[in-house]
Design a protein around this motif. Structure first.
Motif, PDB file in Angstrom:
ATOM      1  N   ALA A   1       9.732 -18.062   0.525  1.00 54.47           N
ATOM      2  CA  ALA A   1       9.484 -16.613   0.515  1.00 54.47           C
ATOM      3  C   ALA A   1      10.701 -15.940  -0.096  1.00 54.47           C
ATOM      4  CB  ALA A   1       9.225 -16.096   1.929  1.00 54.47           C
ATOM      5  N   PRO A   2      10.535 -14.736  -0.648  1.00 55.68           N
ATOM      6  CA  PRO A   2      11.700 -13.996  -1.146  1.00 55.68           C
ATOM      7  C   PRO A   2      12.644 -13.662   0.007  1.00 55.68           C
ATOM      8  CG  PRO A   2       9.654 -13.045  -1.966  1.00 55.68           C
ATOM      9  CD  PRO A   2       9.271 -14.018  -0.907  1.00 55.68           C
ATOM     10  N   CYS A   3      13.931 -13.769  -0.269  1.00 52.76           N
ATOM     11  CA  CYS A   3      14.943 -13.487   0.750  1.00 52.76           C
ATOM     12  C   CYS A   3      15.955 -12.509   0.158  1.00 52.76           C
ATOM     13  CB  CYS A   3      15.631 -14.775   1.201  1.00 52.76           C
ATOM     14  SG  CYS A   3      16.856 -14.541   2.505  1.00 52.76           S
ATOM     15  N   VAL A   4      15.932 -11.281   0.632  1.00 54.15           N
ATOM     16  CA  VAL A   4      16.822 -10.229   0.147  1.00 54.15           C
ATOM     17  C   VAL A   4      17.538  -9.623   1.354  1.00 54.15           C
ATOM     18  CG1 VAL A   4      17.001  -8.043  -1.072  1.00 54.15           C
ATOM     19  CG2 VAL A   4      15.300  -9.735  -1.789  1.00 54.15           C
ATOM     20  N   VAL A   5      18.873  -9.584   1.294  1.00 54.42           N
ATOM     21  CA  VAL A   5      19.655  -9.040   2.405  1.00 54.42           C
ATOM     22  C   VAL A   5      20.679  -8.052   1.875  1.00 54.42           C
ATOM     23  CG1 VAL A   5      19.375 -11.084   3.845  1.00 54.42           C
ATOM     24  CG2 VAL A   5      21.320 -10.929   2.293  1.00 54.42           C
ATOM     25  N   HIS A   6      21.190  -7.226   2.773  1.00 56.65           N
ATOM     26  CA  HIS A   6      22.229  -6.252   2.446  1.00 56.65           C
ATOM     27  C   HIS A   6      23.554  -6.820   2.936  1.00 56.65           C
ATOM     28  CE1 HIS A   6      22.952  -2.269   0.879  1.00 56.65           C
ATOM     29  NE2 HIS A   6      23.769  -2.007   1.883  1.00 56.65           N
ATOM     30  N   ILE A   7      24.434  -7.198   2.013  1.00 52.15           N
ATOM     31  CA  ILE A   7      25.669  -7.897   2.353  1.00 52.15           C
ATOM     32  C   ILE A   7      26.675  -7.717   1.231  1.00 52.15           C
ATOM     33  CG2 ILE A   7      24.893 -10.071   1.326  1.00 52.15           C
ATOM     34  CD1 ILE A   7      26.311 -11.594   3.507  1.00 52.15           C
ATOM     35  N   ASN A   8      27.927  -7.942   1.537  1.00 48.78           N
ATOM     36  CA  ASN A   8      28.951  -7.979   0.498  1.00 48.78           C
ATOM     37  C   ASN A   8      28.688  -9.199  -0.389  1.00 48.78           C
ATOM     38  OD1 ASN A   8      31.763  -9.202  -0.396  1.00 48.78           O
ATOM     39  ND2 ASN A   8      32.060  -6.999  -0.177  1.00 48.78           N
TER      40      ASN A   8
END
Length: 421
Positions: A317-324
């Motif tokens: 599955a697509p994996c998108v996160v908010h991170i440095n």
């Protein structure tokens, strides 16, 4: 649960106990007062009947209660001489109610014209079940009224009183040691809140000074160590390039270079670990983990080919996160590198990427790792390994910083699972 709600709950519990005790005491006191009043009325009615009987002999003929509310019958002198007045609760048939109703009855003796008579006087009595029901309804209304008053008091009055405290909490939630701004406390005339504001402000100021001093020391120490290490490595490499050394001297020189390079890596890793724990990576962005992992696998392809290790990626599955982005790169670099280093020739690595989840499975030793020491600093299963022992510690520090969870399991393969947010 908020402090105000806890206070309300304790007040309500205390009210239940206090009102229950008070209601019991009040009930018996009220009942006692009712009995006293009724008994006084019966005694007064007794005296009136006896006085009337002195000049009206027809009174002595009332042998049944009927409409008069009293009965008189003649008794023997022996029964009447030592008799004392007696008040009892009993019941009597009431025609209007068509049922037996509770009454209070006074039994007494009096002497008239040398004869002794027994006089019984009755009066209606308050029904205790009705009294209890009425008292219960009144107490319930009182209880709910008090609870509502306490809730409103907590919401409006205590809410205003505790406003400086909650303002301070909000400021502390937003406060960061590495930021230049200070907390702004709300003015208050309450001594305890004023002292709390002053002490919290002073504590944060001391912590900021200590943090800045530690940060400066770490950066300076790392820089001062990095420079002589780089110079030493360059000089030793230049010395090796001259070619005037025998094999033993070259081995000693190579060993010295290995140790210096390991010290350089160790220095960089410790500095990175310190910066992560001090939360110095504040800038974040949206990162495509699927693309990042594929790029890192491509970067490690030469090393994997040299070690004859196959790497497979499955995009579940697509994996998108908010991170440095830098920390994300370090996180998955260390994870893939760990799977490569602790593998064997002809081994394999399988990376599965799902929604907010990355699983890395790799072949390696036939025994599981010690989960109690796995993420400890400088822990190495093989003491002779050239690694610094900080790779997984850095990985754990990055995960903790962002609230990720890392799990390790052994199923014949070494499995690391990172649950992202």
């Amino acid at each position: 649960m908020k402090l105000q709600n806890i206070t309300t709950a304790w007040f309500v519990a205390a009210l239940v106990l206090l009102i229950s005790v008070w209601a019991t005491i009040f009930y018996f006191a009220l009942l006692n007062e009712i009995y006293d009043s009724i008994d006084d009325g019966l005694d007064n009615q007794k005296q009136l009947i006896i006085q009337r009987a002195a000049f009206d002999s027809t009174v002595l003929q009332h042998s049944e209660f009927r409409e008069s509310g009293y009965s008189i019958k003649q008794v023997s002198p022996a029964a009447g001489i030592n008799f004392t007045d007696r008040y009892v609760d009993t019941s009597l048939y009431m025609q209007n109610e068509d049922d037996n109703e509770p009454v209070r009855m006074l039994t007494t003796m009096f002497r008239q014209n040398g004869a002794y008579y027994q006089l019984q006087v009755i009066t209606s009595m308050v029904e205790e079940d009705d009294l209890v029901a009425q008292l219960l309804y009144s107490l319930l209304w009182l209880f709910f009224g008090l609870v509502l008053s306490i809730i409103l008091l907590n919401k409006f009055l205590l809410g205003r009183i505790w406003k400086p405290f909650y303002h301070l909490l909000q400021q502390l939630k937003k406060y960061q040691l590495d930021a230049q701004s200070n907390i702004n406390t709300a003015p208050t005339r309450i001594e305890e809140f004023r002292l709390l504001n002053e002490n919290i402000t002073a504590l944060l100021h001391r912590n900021k000074l200590a943090y800045n001093s530690q940060k400066q020391f770490i950066e300076n120490a790392a820089h001062e160590l990095q420079t002589p290490l780089a110079i030493s490595i360059n000089k030793l490499e230049s010395l090796a390039d001259r070619g005037h050394m025998n094999e033993e001297e070259l081995q000693l020189l190579g060993s010295a270079l290995d140790h210096l390079e390991r010290m350089t890596r160790l220095n960089r890793s410790l500095l990175l670990l310190s910066r992560i724990e001090n939360k110095q990576f504040n800038d974040t962005e949206t990162v495509d983990i699927n693309g990042l992992v594929r790029q890192l696998v491509e970067d490690f392809s030469d090393q994997a080919q040299f070690s004859n290790i196959t790497i497979a990626i499955t995009d579940e599955a697509p994996c998108v996160v908010h991170i440095n982005r830098g920390l994300a790169t370090i996180l998955f670099t260390n994870l893939i590198k760990n799977a490569l280093v602790h593998n064997h020739a002809g081994g394999s690595i399988h990376i599965r990427i799902g929604d907010k989840k990355v699983v890395v499975e790799n072949t390696g030793d036939d025994t599981p790792l010690d989960t109690t020491l796995l993420f400890a600093r400088f822990y190495k299963k093989n003491p002779s390994a050239a690694s610094t022992g900080l790779g997984l510690a850095i990985l754990k520090a990055i995960a903790d910083l962002h609230g990720y969870t890392i799990q390790y399991s052994y199923t014949g393969l070494h499995v690391f699972t990172i649950q992202l947010k």
